[in-house]
Design an enzyme around this catalytic site. Structure first.
Site, PDB file in Angstrom:
ATOM      1  N   ARG A   1     -18.586  -2.015   3.144  1.00  0.00           N
ATOM      2  CA  ARG A   1     -18.675  -3.322   2.496  1.00  0.00           C
ATOM      3  C   ARG A   1     -20.109  -3.755   2.216  1.00  0.00           C
ATOM      4  NH1 ARG A   1     -19.022  -8.858   5.253  1.00  0.00           N
ATOM      5  NH2 ARG A   1     -19.267 -10.168   3.421  1.00  0.00           N
TER       6      ARG A   1
ATOM      7  N   GLU B   1       0.809  -1.219   0.000  1.00  0.00           N
ATOM      8  CA  GLU B   1       0.000   0.000   0.000  1.00  0.00           C
ATOM      9  C   GLU B   1       0.844   1.272   0.000  1.00  0.00           C
ATOM     10  OE1 GLU B   1      -0.335  -2.560   2.038  1.00  0.00           O
ATOM     11  OE2 GLU B   1      -2.266  -3.426   1.481  1.00  0.00           O
TER      12      GLU B   1
END
Lengths: 274, 321
Positions: free
Chosen positions: B173, B64
């Site tokens: 989500r 990342e």
């Protein structure tokens, strides 16, 4: 500015840049002379011979990019910027003073011609990869050069970037490791050894060239070889001497981050010569 | 019209899916749009963009920090660049890079963190981002967006793409209730008043906006009139909307799927203190991490339902009197 491949001319520019470095750091009474002096030939070769750029038009989209990932070597970049005409030479001695464009580490807010604000180690190679990817997407001939410190590549993100560059075959980027073998706390071999360094880069999938980082002809050839090499990113492992050009700073860990005194400055200028 | 009649709260898509669809639409309209992901594209929905525009999708692997810096390099070379991962990963693992490569030089990178909050459920606390609004807000010059539903997400991702400056967008989500109709307009920095109230105002963000509407419906049956404001832009925050709510109802309850120590609530409180001080209560995650379970189980156990928010509201009203 006039570009040149003439080694005599490049040596003369390097001498002026070295004088700038020690003078501005002495004036600031703080800064990083050792790792600035070790990178002089690399930056002079890039800015005065290899890179396509125009100080009169610093936002030229087709320009090559340079990122000083080892941002603490700001004085060498400032010296080169002044010699190239990007920034004024007469205010170099305001280094690290409040309001100066010559901030302690390179800061784009003060010098828009800088490609990146740096100072926190380990992030510059990834940033350069992003710029290189943008250039490839635009079908531009732009090439990206990133100067890394040897201690800096102890940072894990460098190796994330190494994996990315090889996997995506980013062949318009050149990383240069200024391998002067000294970091803040001492010799690299005593802090966190990097050897076998060339093997590590080769194993990571990079076209790896070892070069004498103070030899202009060798640097010119290495950059030309890098430009001709397709399908892999290139890393130049530039073997250098920390504090190069000033005898009492050479290979002396003390001068990683200590300014010369007035007497030391005088001696340094004498050694560098006019 | 009652609150229940006004808001059907029909289940819509997950905000992460709306983000993925917005990227595709952006990509179709502008060849300058590029996307980076860190081996979570099937979860962040950037795979939709990757499928349509493979040459403009940069697979960064599970790295990342590198991804954020690469995104910064793309954005500083004139690309409209998005980087996406789970919110917990892109902010925590990429924070240093967000600070030095994005915020400090003001590079207009768009950072999207999906799987925010505790509503991810089964995967548990290592993936639950309950501090992301705080982290993103602490980056100078960042704009921080936290949409309530798919309509808001789709619109705000498109707004963010052409917004001049770095932006963080928080997505979730699970499928969440539709708060907005398809015609709703969104402006970055401008809060939306979903319900006017007389007795108190709920100020919320993300999936808790729908729960505040549910709380308002519960309270309405008790004869209490509660307003609901959706703060979809956490930073810069809409000071006028907050000051007006404080003045008109004199009682504010902030609800968020985030640590209350450092989230929306403290930002609202700052504005209230500086404008029209009034009674306030803060509903959200205390000083602890949640646990695995179905999203419904986790949200229930950690008191993120409308009924729980109504309890906090009654406490606030008791203090108001």
């Amino acid at each position: 500015m006039n570009k040149t491949s003439d080694i005599g001319e490049l040596q003369a520019i390097a001498k002026r840049v070295r004088r700038h470095i020690v003078t501005m750091i002495a004036a600031a009474k703080s800064g990083h002379p050792g790792g600035s002096l070790s990178a002089v030939e690399t930056l002079v070769t890039l800015y005065f011979d290899v890179m396509r750029h125009d100080p009169a038009n610093p936002t030229w989209p087709e320009r090559d990019r340079f990122i000083l990932s080892k941002g603490h070597a700001a004085p060498v970049l400032y010296g080169v910027f002044a010699e190239a005409g990007y920034t004024p030479a007469d205010s170099l001695n305001t280094l690290r003073s409040i309001g100066s464009i010559y901030q302690g580490h390179p800061d784009r807010r003060f010098i828009p011609a800088l490609e990146a604000s740096t100072g926190s180690l380990g992030v510059g190679l990834s940033l350069g990869l992003g710029m290189a990817e943008a250039a490839r997407l635009d079908k531009s001939t732009t090439r990206v050069y990133v100067l890394l410190g040897d201690g800096e590549i102890q940072e894990g993100q460098i190796w994330e970037a190494a994996m990315y560059g090889a996997f995506h075959k980013v062949d318009n980027i050149v990383a240069i490791v200024d391998y002067n073998k000294i970091q803040l706390d001492g010799f690299v071999k005593d802090i966190m050894e990097l050897e076998p360094l060339a093997d590590k880069w080769r194993a990571s999938g990079w076209n790896t060239i070892e070069v004498d980082g103070h030899d202009f002809a060798a640097l010119q050839k290495a950059f030309a070889d890098a430009a001709a090499f397709k399908g892999k990113p290139t890393v130049l492992i530039a073997h250098t001497i920390k504090g190069k050009g000033v005898s009492f700073m050479e290979n002396n860990p003390k001068f990683h981050g200590v300014a010369p005194t007035k007497d030391e400055l005088e001696k340094a200028l004498q050694e560098i010569g006019a | 019209m009652s609150v229940k009649e006004k808001f059907e709260l029909k289940l819509g898509a997950a905000t992460r899916e709306a983000f993925g669809k917005a990227l595709v639409e952006l990509g179709k309209g502008d060849s300058n749009v590029v996307v980076c992901d860190a081996d979570l594209s099937k979860s962040t929905f950037t795979h939709l963009f990757a499928k349509e525009f493979p040459e403009r999708f940069f697979s960064c692997g599970i790295a990342e920090a590198n991804m954020v810096s690469i995104g910064a390099g793309l954005a500083s070379s004139g690309k409209i660049a998005f980087v996406a991962s789970f919110s917990a990963f892109v902010l925590n693992k990429g924070f240093e890079q967000l600070r030095v490569n994005v915020a400090y030089p003001q590079v207009p990178l768009k950072v999207v963190g999906t799987h925010s909050g505790i509503s991810i459920g089964e995967d548990g606390p290592s993936q639950m981002s309950v501090e992301d609004l705080s982290l993103a807000s602490s980056l100078a010059g960042f704009t921080v967006i936290s949409p309530a539903d798919e309509v808001a997400t789709f619109a705000l991702v498109k707004e963010a793409a052409y917004f001049d400056g770095p932006v963080f967008i928080r997505a979730g989500r699970i499928k969440v209730p539709l708060v907005y109709g398809p015609e709703q307009k969104f402006e970055i920095g401008k809060a939306i008043t979903l319900l006017e109230g007389k007795d108190l105002t709920f100020i919320s963000t993300g999936l808790m906006v729908a729960e505040c509407i549910r709380a308002a419906a519960i309270l309405e049956e008790e004869g209490i009139s509660a307003g609901v404001i959706d703060i979809h832009t956490i930073k810069p925050i809409d000071r006028d909307a907050i000051a007006n709510a404080a003045a008109s109802t004199g009682c504010i309850v902030v609800a968020e799927e985030h640590f209350t120590d450092c989230g929306l609530g403290v930002k609202v409180a700052q504005v209230v203190c500086e404008t029209n001080p009034c009674v306030m209560e803060f509903h959200g995650m205390g000083n602890y991490y949640a646990e695995s379970g179905t999203p419904e189980e986790v949200l229930t156990k950690y008191k993120m339902t409308g009924a729980d928010v109504a309890v906090t509201a009654r406490k606030a009203l008791a203090r108001k009197k």
